[in-house]
Motif scaffolding. Structure first.
Motif, PDB file in Angstrom:
ATOM      1  N   ALA A 175       0.829  -1.207   0.000  1.00  0.00           N
ATOM      2  CA  ALA A 175       0.000   0.000   0.000  1.00  0.00           C
ATOM      3  C   ALA A 175       0.863   1.257   0.000  1.00  0.00           C
ATOM      4  CB  ALA A 175      -0.936  -0.003   1.206  1.00  0.00           C
ATOM      5  N   HIS A 176       1.825   1.308   0.890  1.00  0.00           N
ATOM      6  CA  HIS A 176       2.671   2.497   0.969  1.00  0.00           C
ATOM      7  C   HIS A 176       3.493   2.676  -0.300  1.00  0.00           C
ATOM      8  CE1 HIS A 176       2.468   2.617   5.656  1.00  0.00           C
ATOM      9  NE2 HIS A 176       1.388   3.116   5.069  1.00  0.00           N
ATOM     10  N   ALA A 177       3.969   1.581  -0.879  1.00  0.00           N
ATOM     11  CA  ALA A 177       4.721   1.687  -2.127  1.00  0.00           C
ATOM     12  C   ALA A 177       3.843   2.180  -3.276  1.00  0.00           C
ATOM     13  CB  ALA A 177       5.335   0.336  -2.487  1.00  0.00           C
ATOM     14  N   PRO A 181      -2.735   5.029   1.805  1.00  0.00           N
ATOM     15  CA  PRO A 181      -2.724   4.763   3.240  1.00  0.00           C
ATOM     16  C   PRO A 181      -3.162   3.333   3.500  1.00  0.00           C
ATOM     17  CG  PRO A 181      -4.598   6.144   2.671  1.00  0.00           C
ATOM     18  CD  PRO A 181      -3.761   6.010   1.430  1.00  0.00           C
ATOM     19  N   ALA A 182      -2.691   2.766   4.608  1.00  0.00           N
ATOM     20  CA  ALA A 182      -2.936   1.346   4.878  1.00  0.00           C
ATOM     21  C   ALA A 182      -3.486   1.139   6.274  1.00  0.00           C
ATOM     22  CB  ALA A 182      -1.637   0.561   4.712  1.00  0.00           C
ATOM     23  N   VAL A 183      -4.436   0.220   6.379  1.00  0.00           N
ATOM     24  CA  VAL A 183      -5.014  -0.186   7.655  1.00  0.00           C
ATOM     25  C   VAL A 183      -4.603  -1.619   7.933  1.00  0.00           C
ATOM     26  CG1 VAL A 183      -7.149  -0.601   8.949  1.00  0.00           C
ATOM     27  CG2 VAL A 183      -6.992   1.351   7.371  1.00  0.00           C
ATOM     28  N   ALA A 184      -4.058  -1.873   9.112  1.00  0.00           N
ATOM     29  CA  ALA A 184      -3.689  -3.231   9.518  1.00  0.00           C
ATOM     30  C   ALA A 184      -4.892  -3.916  10.153  1.00  0.00           C
ATOM     31  CB  ALA A 184      -2.524  -3.189  10.501  1.00  0.00           C
ATOM     32  N   ALA A 185      -5.266  -5.065   9.617  1.00  0.00           N
ATOM     33  CA  ALA A 185      -6.356  -5.868  10.180  1.00  0.00           C
ATOM     34  C   ALA A 185      -5.750  -6.809  11.217  1.00  0.00           C
ATOM     35  CB  ALA A 185      -7.073  -6.645   9.080  1.00  0.00           C
ATOM     36  N   ASP A 193       3.761 -13.669  18.015  1.00  0.00           N
ATOM     37  CA  ASP A 193       4.884 -12.764  18.226  1.00  0.00           C
ATOM     38  C   ASP A 193       4.920 -11.621  17.220  1.00  0.00           C
ATOM     39  OD1 ASP A 193       5.757 -14.379  20.330  1.00  0.00           O
ATOM     40  OD2 ASP A 193       6.912 -15.665  18.965  1.00  0.00           O
ATOM     41  N   GLU A 194       3.889 -11.514  16.381  1.00  0.00           N
ATOM     42  CA  GLU A 194       3.862 -10.478  15.352  1.00  0.00           C
ATOM     43  C   GLU A 194       3.609  -9.114  15.993  1.00  0.00           C
ATOM     44  OE1 GLU A 194       4.763  -9.578  11.735  1.00  0.00           O
ATOM     45  OE2 GLU A 194       4.035 -11.630  11.858  1.00  0.00           O
ATOM     46  N   ASP A 195       4.463  -8.155  15.688  1.00  0.00           N
ATOM     47  CA  ASP A 195       4.340  -6.801  16.228  1.00  0.00           C
ATOM     48  C   ASP A 195       3.725  -5.904  15.169  1.00  0.00           C
ATOM     49  OD1 ASP A 195       4.537  -4.412  17.522  1.00  0.00           O
ATOM     50  OD2 ASP A 195       6.729  -4.259  17.382  1.00  0.00           O
ATOM     51  N   VAL A 196       2.401  -5.752  15.234  1.00  0.00           N
ATOM     52  CA  VAL A 196       1.697  -4.970  14.222  1.00  0.00           C
ATOM     53  C   VAL A 196       2.162  -3.517  14.228  1.00  0.00           C
ATOM     54  CG1 VAL A 196      -0.569  -4.232  13.417  1.00  0.00           C
ATOM     55  CG2 VAL A 196      -0.290  -6.506  14.390  1.00  0.00           C
ATOM     56  N   ILE A 197       2.516  -3.000  15.396  1.00  0.00           N
ATOM     57  CA  ILE A 197       2.959  -1.610  15.485  1.00  0.00           C
ATOM     58  C   ILE A 197       4.178  -1.382  14.586  1.00  0.00           C
ATOM     59  CG2 ILE A 197       3.803   0.196  17.025  1.00  0.00           C
ATOM     60  CD1 ILE A 197       0.865  -0.592  17.422  1.00  0.00           C
ATOM     61  N   SER A 198       5.041  -2.380  14.488  1.00  0.00           N
ATOM     62  CA  SER A 198       6.258  -2.227  13.693  1.00  0.00           C
ATOM     63  C   SER A 198       5.975  -2.139  12.198  1.00  0.00           C
ATOM     64  CB  SER A 198       7.214  -3.395  13.966  1.00  0.00           C
ATOM     65  OG  SER A 198       6.708  -4.608  13.427  1.00  0.00           O
ATOM     66  N   SER A 200       4.091  -0.015  10.769  1.00  0.00           N
ATOM     67  CA  SER A 200       3.911   1.403  10.422  1.00  0.00           C
ATOM     68  C   SER A 200       2.675   1.634   9.562  1.00  0.00           C
ATOM     69  CB  SER A 200       5.153   1.958   9.717  1.00  0.00           C
ATOM     70  OG  SER A 200       6.284   1.875  10.569  1.00  0.00           O
ATOM     71  N   ALA A 201       1.614   0.890   9.852  1.00  0.00           N
ATOM     72  CA  ALA A 201       0.330   1.144   9.183  1.00  0.00           C
ATOM     73  C   ALA A 201      -0.206   2.499   9.632  1.00  0.00           C
ATOM     74  CB  ALA A 201      -0.658   0.041   9.518  1.00  0.00           C
TER      75      ALA A 201
END
Length: 228
Positions: A175-177, A181-185, A193-198, A200-201
């Motif tokens: 999306a960013h490329a 804008p992108a929304v993380a579901a 262990d997935e860090d959604v914050i990382s 950068s959505a």
């Protein structure tokens, strides 16, 4: 002028992991192995055959047994891809809300067309979708921006009038490329262990019910209040 909201499919609009996990476990039973718990397979459902075969059989693409296992997995999955797959609760209402506001929506997935279409049709999504782009529609798949750019062009929108929603880092990167804008579901097929914050959505939804609240502020500013 309107706007276009694009969605990833598996883990974002549709809960397809049960059928994907079942196909992966069939690869184990073919080899006389006990099925894995669903909870072990769900987090890699968005990774498709590669992720599911890695977890189910411990095979990577460079292993000589990987390709036969992949082909058998795809055959098994295609035969029973609509047994348990359903839209996530609240998705129907979200898509109705988008249409009621005069906005368009579409799907961009890395799943190939012959596996995507039967499920999309089964779930009744072809009636109102403005565009469907699959993993074999364009030369590149996500995280490359081309599938999203192609979707926008096919639906008749500039990329800066689009928002993309997905449950994988590749979705946010694509999306960013593409200039969207992108929304993380965050309710999708993420590992523990997935860090959604990382990722950068631009926004994050922890349930499908939160999607509109995450999408709306990212829509073009020139939309009327009714549309937004």
């Amino acid at each position: 002028m309107s706007a276009l909201i694009l969605f990833d499919f598996d883990g974002t609009l549709a809960d397809t992991a049960p059928d994907l996990a079942a196909a992966a476990n069939r690869q184990r039973t073919r080899r006389g192995m006990e099925p894995l718990p669903y909870e072990d397979l769900r987090p890699v459902a968005s990774q498709g055959a590669r992720g599911l075969i890695r977890v189910a059989l411990g095979l990577l693409p460079d292993h000589p047994d990987y390709e036969p296992a992949r082909l058998q997995f795809l055959e098994d999955y295609a035969a029973e891809s609509t047994v348990h797959s359903r839209l996530f609760p609240g998705v129907d209402a979200l898509l109705d809300n988008i249409r009621a506001r005069g906005l368009a929506w579409g799907i961009v997935t890395n799943k190939v067309t012959h596996l995507t279409l039967p499920i999309v049709e089964f779930l009744g999504l072809t009636r109102h979708s403005a565009v469907l782009v699959c993993g074999d529609t364009t030369e590149h798949a996500k995280p490359h921006p081309l599938p999203l750019q192609h979707a926008a062009q096919e639906a008749g929108y500039a990329t800066d009038r689009c928002v993309y929603v997905g449950d994988d880092l590749r979705d946010i990167q694509a999306a960013h490329a593409a200039g969207m804008p992108a929304v993380a579901a965050a309710y999708g097929y993420l590992g523990q262990d997935e860090d959604v914050i990382s990722w950068s959505a631009d926004a994050c939804a922890t349930t499908p019910g939160e999607l509109w609240g995450a999408i709306e502020p990212l829509l073009p500013k020139d939309l009327s209040r009714d549309a937004r």
